[in-house]
Design a protein around this motif. Sequence first.
Motif, PDB file in Angstrom:
ATOM      1  N   VAL A  56      15.868  -4.174  -6.308  1.00 46.11           N
ATOM      2  CA  VAL A  56      15.264  -3.770  -5.246  1.00 46.11           C
ATOM      3  C   VAL A  56      14.357  -3.659  -5.796  1.00 46.11           C
ATOM      4  O   VAL A  56      14.596  -3.043  -6.938  1.00 46.11           O
ATOM      5  N   GLU A  57      13.054  -3.935  -5.907  1.00 46.87           N
ATOM      6  CA  GLU A  57      11.840  -3.485  -5.812  1.00 46.87           C
ATOM      7  C   GLU A  57      10.595  -2.896  -5.470  1.00 46.87           C
ATOM      8  O   GLU A  57      10.686  -2.933  -4.625  1.00 46.87           O
ATOM      9  N   GLN A  58       9.718  -1.686  -6.067  1.00 46.71           N
ATOM     10  CA  GLN A  58       9.058  -0.750  -5.425  1.00 46.71           C
ATOM     11  C   GLN A  58       8.127  -2.034  -4.837  1.00 46.71           C
ATOM     12  O   GLN A  58       7.979  -1.471  -5.869  1.00 46.71           O
ATOM     13  N   VAL A  59       6.891  -2.013  -3.683  1.00 47.62           N
ATOM     14  CA  VAL A  59       6.056  -2.341  -4.210  1.00 47.62           C
ATOM     15  C   VAL A  59       4.938  -2.102  -3.683  1.00 47.62           C
ATOM     16  O   VAL A  59       4.970  -1.632  -2.383  1.00 47.62           O
ATOM     17  N   THR A  60       3.874  -1.955  -3.924  1.00 48.32           N
ATOM     18  CA  THR A  60       3.136  -0.925  -3.449  1.00 48.32           C
ATOM     19  C   THR A  60       1.811  -2.064  -3.510  1.00 48.32           C
ATOM     20  O   THR A  60       1.228  -2.302  -4.425  1.00 48.32           O
ATOM     21  N   GLU A  61       1.003  -1.631  -2.060  1.00 48.99           N
ATOM     22  CA  GLU A  61      -0.022  -2.532  -2.156  1.00 48.99           C
ATOM     23  C   GLU A  61      -1.044  -1.831  -1.249  1.00 48.99           C
ATOM     24  O   GLU A  61      -0.983  -0.563  -0.363  1.00 48.99           O
ATOM     25  N   HIS A  62      -2.573  -1.902  -1.525  1.00 48.55           N
ATOM     26  CA  HIS A  62      -3.194  -1.621  -0.955  1.00 48.55           C
ATOM     27  C   HIS A  62      -3.670  -2.567  -0.343  1.00 48.55           C
ATOM     28  O   HIS A  62      -4.763  -3.538   0.066  1.00 48.55           O
ATOM     29  N   ARG A  63      -4.046  -2.429   1.568  1.00 49.90           N
ATOM     30  CA  ARG A  63      -4.597  -2.943   2.260  1.00 49.90           C
ATOM     31  C   ARG A  63      -5.517  -2.517   3.828  1.00 49.90           C
ATOM     32  O   ARG A  63      -5.623  -2.041   3.524  1.00 49.90           O
ATOM     33  N   LEU A  64      -6.167  -3.497   3.683  1.00 49.71           N
ATOM     34  CA  LEU A  64      -8.021  -3.224   4.238  1.00 49.71           C
ATOM     35  C   LEU A  64      -7.385  -2.883   5.493  1.00 49.71           C
ATOM     36  O   LEU A  64      -6.027  -3.517   6.141  1.00 49.71           O
ATOM     37  N   VAL A  65      -8.113  -1.445   5.807  1.00 46.17           N
ATOM     38  CA  VAL A  65      -7.849  -0.806   6.871  1.00 46.17           C
ATOM     39  C   VAL A  65      -8.971  -1.612   8.264  1.00 46.17           C
ATOM     40  O   VAL A  65      -8.810  -1.901   9.495  1.00 46.17           O
ATOM     41  N   GLU A  66      -9.834  -1.790   7.276  1.00 49.72           N
ATOM     42  CA  GLU A  66     -11.348  -1.637   8.050  1.00 49.72           C
ATOM     43  C   GLU A  66     -11.939  -1.874   7.034  1.00 49.72           C
ATOM     44  O   GLU A  66     -12.317  -1.357   5.820  1.00 49.72           O
ATOM     45  N   GLU A  67     -13.464  -3.408   7.692  1.00 50.08           N
ATOM     46  CA  GLU A  67     -13.711  -3.808   7.223  1.00 50.08           C
ATOM     47  C   GLU A  67     -15.417  -2.796   6.967  1.00 50.08           C
ATOM     48  O   GLU A  67     -15.720  -2.278   7.549  1.00 50.08           O
ATOM     49  N   ALA A  68     -15.738  -2.933   5.749  1.00 47.37           N
ATOM     50  CA  ALA A  68     -16.835  -1.871   5.010  1.00 47.37           C
ATOM     51  C   ALA A  68     -18.219  -2.267   5.883  1.00 47.37           C
ATOM     52  O   ALA A  68     -18.340  -4.138   6.037  1.00 47.37           O
ATOM     53  N   LYS A  69     -19.103  -1.664   6.931  1.00 52.00           N
ATOM     54  CA  LYS A  69     -20.603  -2.392   7.668  1.00 52.00           C
ATOM     55  C   LYS A  69     -21.648  -2.220   6.186  1.00 52.00           C
ATOM     56  O   LYS A  69     -21.591  -0.935   5.654  1.00 52.00           O
ATOM     57  N   ILE A  70     -22.434  -3.433   6.447  1.00 49.60           N
ATOM     58  CA  ILE A  70     -23.388  -3.209   5.516  1.00 49.60           C
ATOM     59  C   ILE A  70     -24.582  -3.454   6.371  1.00 49.60           C
ATOM     60  O   ILE A  70     -24.569  -4.215   7.189  1.00 49.60           O
ATOM     61  N   GLU A  83      -5.256   1.312   3.041  1.00 49.20           N
ATOM     62  CA  GLU A  83      -4.358   2.022   3.039  1.00 49.20           C
ATOM     63  C   GLU A  83      -3.006   1.634   2.547  1.00 49.20           C
ATOM     64  O   GLU A  83      -3.185   0.767   2.172  1.00 49.20           O
ATOM     65  N   THR A  84      -2.787   2.694   1.345  1.00 48.79           N
ATOM     66  CA  THR A  84      -1.928   2.520   0.714  1.00 48.79           C
ATOM     67  C   THR A  84      -0.232   2.051   0.623  1.00 48.79           C
ATOM     68  O   THR A  84       0.597   3.176   2.007  1.00 48.79           O
ATOM     69  N   VAL A  85       0.290   1.574   1.003  1.00 45.81           N
ATOM     70  CA  VAL A  85       1.416   1.129   1.566  1.00 45.81           C
ATOM     71  C   VAL A  85       2.898   1.003   0.381  1.00 45.81           C
ATOM     72  O   VAL A  85       2.636  -0.192  -0.646  1.00 45.81           O
ATOM     73  N   THR A  86       3.611   1.593   0.289  1.00 47.21           N
ATOM     74  CA  THR A  86       4.502   1.292  -0.761  1.00 47.21           C
ATOM     75  C   THR A  86       6.050   1.088   0.192  1.00 47.21           C
ATOM     76  O   THR A  86       6.804   1.056   1.110  1.00 47.21           O
ATOM     77  N   GLU A  87       6.302  -0.465   0.238  1.00 47.09           N
ATOM     78  CA  GLU A  87       8.016  -0.934   0.398  1.00 47.09           C
ATOM     79  C   GLU A  87       8.919  -1.417  -0.561  1.00 47.09           C
ATOM     80  O   GLU A  87       8.843  -1.971  -1.868  1.00 47.09           O
ATOM     81  N   ALA A  88      10.017  -0.888   0.300  1.00 49.19           N
ATOM     82  CA  ALA A  88      10.990  -1.661  -1.378  1.00 49.19           C
ATOM     83  C   ALA A  88      11.465  -3.332  -0.493  1.00 49.19           C
ATOM     84  O   ALA A  88      11.643  -3.297   0.695  1.00 49.19           O
ATOM     85  N   ARG A  89      11.296  -3.933  -1.519  1.00 52.08           N
ATOM     86  CA  ARG A  89      11.406  -5.384  -1.473  1.00 52.08           C
ATOM     87  C   ARG A  89      13.134  -6.193  -2.265  1.00 52.08           C
ATOM     88  O   ARG A  89      13.159  -5.360  -3.451  1.00 52.08           O
TER      89      ARG A  89
END
Length: 171
Positions: A56-70, A83-89
């Motif tokens: 099993v490996e722990q995977v941490t991803e940074h997922r885009l929740v809201e686009e930047a307003k420019i 958001e930072t999401v950590t999952e066991a795969r």
Amino acid sequence: MLALSITLAACAKTGPRQEVTRADFGDEQIITDFTMGPPGARPGACYGKDVTPATVEQVTEHRLVEEAKIAENGNIITPAKYETVTEARIVEGREQIYFETPCPPRWTPEFIASIQRALTARGLYADYPHGELDEATRQAIRTFQISEGLNSAILSTESARKLGLVEIDLS
């Protein structure tokens, strides 16, 4: 520390010729009835049955929740939100493995003490050779066998040969 010992029990009859004997190590077993062993099992041979642990490996991803307003001029009004999401795969699932092992009649206190002495000579067992298959002995067997590519606390026949404990089949 919980001391473990081999407990042999007749489980069932496979016919008038043979009793099935198992030594239970939790997920690990010694099977003396070749019909319960792996496909192509040799009659008269005993097999260790074990379950390899899942990888099993722990995977941490940074997922885009809201686009930047420019703004139209290129200035950032609101930065992007992540958001930072950590999952066991599971990389590799559990797997049943079988391998030949010395049969239970050989597992005498003298044989176990010989295993302990052989592992002591290799720096893997630090206790006095007392002839009981305890947790320290099982861990030393596992450590020895991992270096040989087998992750099990049941001594394989091949490992027993390498330790000089069983005869080499020249046939």
